[in-house]
Motif scaffolding. Structure first.
Motif, PDB file in Angstrom:
ATOM      1  N   UNK A 176       0.777  -1.229   0.000  1.00 35.02           N
ATOM      2  CA  UNK A 176       0.000   0.000   0.000  1.00 35.02           C
ATOM      3  C   UNK A 176       0.810   1.281   0.000  1.00 35.02           C
ATOM      4  N   UNK A 177       2.145   1.159   0.193  1.00 34.88           N
ATOM      5  CA  UNK A 177       2.970   2.357   0.276  1.00 34.88           C
ATOM      6  C   UNK A 177       4.275   2.184  -0.489  1.00 34.88           C
ATOM      7  N   UNK A 178       4.750   3.264  -1.086  1.00 36.30           N
ATOM      8  CA  UNK A 178       6.064   3.330  -1.717  1.00 36.30           C
ATOM      9  C   UNK A 178       6.682   4.653  -1.279  1.00 36.30           C
ATOM     10  N   UNK A 179       7.829   4.587  -0.626  1.00 38.44           N
ATOM     11  CA  UNK A 179       8.510   5.764  -0.092  1.00 38.44           C
ATOM     12  C   UNK A 179       7.569   6.609   0.774  1.00 38.44           C
ATOM     13  N   UNK A 180       6.871   5.937   1.672  1.00 38.33           N
ATOM     14  CA  UNK A 180       5.939   6.566   2.613  1.00 38.33           C
ATOM     15  C   UNK A 180       4.779   7.299   1.945  1.00 38.33           C
ATOM     16  N   UNK A 181       4.451   6.925   0.720  1.00 39.00           N
ATOM     17  CA  UNK A 181       3.296   7.488   0.025  1.00 39.00           C
ATOM     18  C   UNK A 181       2.412   6.342  -0.439  1.00 39.00           C
ATOM     19  N   UNK A 182       1.115   6.596  -0.464  1.00 39.71           N
ATOM     20  CA  UNK A 182       0.173   5.576  -0.885  1.00 39.71           C
ATOM     21  C   UNK A 182       0.412   5.185  -2.344  1.00 39.71           C
ATOM     22  N   UNK A 183       0.266   3.917  -2.616  1.00 41.22           N
ATOM     23  CA  UNK A 183       0.318   3.427  -3.992  1.00 41.22           C
ATOM     24  C   UNK A 183      -0.529   2.166  -4.071  1.00 41.22           C
ATOM     25  N   UNK A 184      -0.868   1.788  -5.274  1.00 38.58           N
ATOM     26  CA  UNK A 184      -1.646   0.567  -5.487  1.00 38.58           C
ATOM     27  C   UNK A 184      -1.215  -0.042  -6.810  1.00 38.58           C
ATOM     28  N   UNK A 185      -1.267  -1.346  -6.870  1.00 37.92           N
ATOM     29  CA  UNK A 185      -0.999  -2.066  -8.114  1.00 37.92           C
ATOM     30  C   UNK A 185      -2.309  -2.563  -8.672  1.00 37.92           C
ATOM     31  N   UNK A 186      -2.447  -2.485  -9.961  1.00 42.17           N
ATOM     32  CA  UNK A 186      -3.614  -3.022 -10.641  1.00 42.17           C
ATOM     33  C   UNK A 186      -3.131  -4.015 -11.697  1.00 42.17           C
ATOM     34  N   UNK A 187      -3.591  -5.248 -11.586  1.00 40.78           N
ATOM     35  CA  UNK A 187      -3.249  -6.269 -12.573  1.00 40.78           C
ATOM     36  C   UNK A 187      -4.240  -6.120 -13.720  1.00 40.78           C
ATOM     37  N   UNK A 188      -3.729  -5.804 -14.884  1.00 41.50           N
ATOM     38  CA  UNK A 188      -4.589  -5.575 -16.034  1.00 41.50           C
ATOM     39  C   UNK A 188      -4.867  -6.849 -16.822  1.00 41.50           C
ATOM     40  N   UNK A 189      -3.892  -7.755 -16.835  1.00 44.54           N
ATOM     41  CA  UNK A 189      -4.059  -8.959 -17.648  1.00 44.54           C
ATOM     42  C   UNK A 189      -3.033  -9.998 -17.216  1.00 44.54           C
ATOM     43  N   UNK A 190      -3.410 -11.253 -17.294  1.00 46.11           N
ATOM     44  CA  UNK A 190      -2.470 -12.348 -17.078  1.00 46.11           C
ATOM     45  C   UNK A 190      -2.614 -13.318 -18.232  1.00 46.11           C
ATOM     46  N   UNK A 191      -1.534 -14.000 -18.530  1.00 40.93           N
ATOM     47  CA  UNK A 191      -1.572 -14.981 -19.605  1.00 40.93           C
ATOM     48  C   UNK A 191      -0.373 -15.905 -19.495  1.00 40.93           C
TER      49      UNK A 191
END
Length: 99
Positions: A69-84
């Motif tokens: 949820x954080x990168x360098x003390x800032x909020x971030x999020x990952x979104x998986x767009x596609x898997x294959x």
């Protein structure tokens, strides 16, 4: 794809790879950090990447990125767009194909 809601610093490819390894280590320990993950492409402008991982490690990678949820003390999020299981399938969207 990584999202920074407050417009924080944008990591380069090496920093992005380290971020992925850190996420795996935080959730799954040293065993998770040892999971072979390759960054095949990384676009710093869009914060999008194509990652390659063995199929048995997909759930570990996905869960680690989702729960980070954080990168360098800032909020971030990952979104998986596609898997294959096939890299060629990630090259384009067949629904947008113009014949």
């Amino acid at each position: 794809r990584r999202e920074l809601p407050d417009g924080g610093a944008r990591p380069n490819a090496a920093q992005f790879k380290q971020l992925v390894v850190t996420a795996l280590r935080e959730l799954h320990g040293e065993v998770g950090a040892a999971l072979p993950v390759d960054v095949l492409t990384y676009e710093e402008k869009t914060l999008s990447a194509i990652l390659r991982v063995i199929s048995s490690g997909l759930v570990k990678l996905w869960s680690a990125l989702t729960l980070l949820g954080f990168y360098q003390n800032r909020r971030c999020a990952f979104r998986v767009l596609q898997t294959s299981p096939f890299l060629l399938a990630l090259s384009g969207n067949s629904r947008e194909l113009v014949l």
